[in-house]
Design an enzyme around this catalytic site. Structure first.
Site, PDB file in Angstrom:
ATOM      1  CG  LEU A  30      -2.386  15.660 -24.089  1.00  0.00           C
ATOM      2  CD1 LEU A  30      -0.998  16.280 -24.225  1.00  0.00           C
ATOM      3  CD2 LEU A  30      -2.321  14.157 -24.322  1.00  0.00           C
ATOM      4  CG  ASP A  31      -5.028  12.366 -18.424  1.00  0.00           C
ATOM      5  OD1 ASP A  31      -6.157  12.638 -18.861  1.00  0.00           O
ATOM      6  OD2 ASP A  31      -4.573  11.204 -18.335  1.00  0.00           O
ATOM      7  NE  ARG A  32      -3.241  21.604 -13.583  1.00  0.00           N
ATOM      8  CZ  ARG A  32      -3.805  22.604 -12.925  1.00  0.00           C
ATOM      9  NH1 ARG A  32      -5.004  22.465 -12.424  1.00  0.00           N
ATOM     10  NH2 ARG A  32      -3.175  23.754 -12.787  1.00  0.00           N
ATOM     11  CB  THR A  74      -0.193  13.993 -19.801  1.00  0.00           C
ATOM     12  OG1 THR A  74      -0.710  12.958 -18.970  1.00  0.00           O
ATOM     13  CG2 THR A  74       0.405  13.373 -21.028  1.00  0.00           C
TER      14      THR A  74
END
Length: 233
Positions: free
Chosen positions: A68-70, A72
């Protein structure tokens, strides 16, 4: 801006654990795997937790299945055994894991429920994906389904299901229809969240356990903030 909410050995939020897999509720400051920042990744935190809990000598095996993107939050699945890892990788690559996301956006989408189809092109220089209506060179097809779950005073809660898993897909596609995720400066938000998070949460995952063949259905609690809390009222 400092990222304040980072997981460690004492506050790790475990949603599910057995001999073969461990599922964690990621905080906004966590990076899933190591990167150029040199910050400790979530994978290392989980390894430390397993090493301490089971008093394991030497290195602990842990396989990262997806990311997951940081900024998020939400569900991350790790493999605890070399038996489970290739099976989980196959399950995810074949889209047999049903992932549901929640996002808080600033504007009402054109329809209450719709499918978005774009061609995304990643720019490595600014680590951003651009959504195109038609195919362009080096672009990848991106498909998502959304529906409006709730209207708050200033934001709308969307539920999102992905057909494809592209770089920044949800952020880029929603931005392209004028629905900016709260706090997402990179994709058009007017201001950031205080903890540098964005209001995008991997809410639920459903899949067949790669070893036991049981049905796994996990839901990740939302971060504790007033706007997320309002979504549950």
């Amino acid at each position: 801006m400092a990222l304040k909410t980072i997981s460690n050995n004492n506050n790790l939020n475990i949603l599910y654990e057995d001999n073969h897999i461990i599922i964690v509720n990621k905080r906004a400051g966590d990076i899933v795997q190591g990167d150029k920042t040199g910050d400790k990744p979530l994978s290392d935190v989980v390894k430390e937790y397993l090493k301490a809990k089971y008093n394991k000598p030497g290195n602990v095996f842990l396989g990262t299945v997806h990311r997951l993107d940081r900024p998020t939050t939400g569900i991350i699945v790790f493999a605890r055994t070399s038996k489970a890892l290739p099976r989980l990788n196959k399950l995810f690559s074949e889209k047999k894991a049903q992932k549901t996301y929640w996002a808080l956006v600033n504007n009402k989408p054109p329809k209450k429920e719709d499918t978005l189809i774009h061609w995304l092109k990643k720019n490595p220089r600014n680590n951003k994906s651009y959504a195109h209506i038609k195919e362009v060179s080096d672009s990848k097809k991106a498909v998502l389904h959304y529906k409006v779950l709730k209207e708050l005073d200033n934001y709308l809660l969307l539920e999102i299901n992905l057909e494809t898993g592209r770089h920044h897909q949800i952020r880029s596609q929603l931005s392209s229809i004028g629905c900016i995720i709260k706090g997402d400066l990179k994709y058009g938000a007017n201001r950031s969240n205080k903890d540098a998070s964005i209001h995008l949460h991997a809410r639920q995952i459903q899949f067949t356990h790669p070893v036991s063949k049981e049905d796994i259905n996990i839901m990740a609690p939302l971060p504790n903030d007033p706007i997320w809390n309002a979504c549950l009222e």
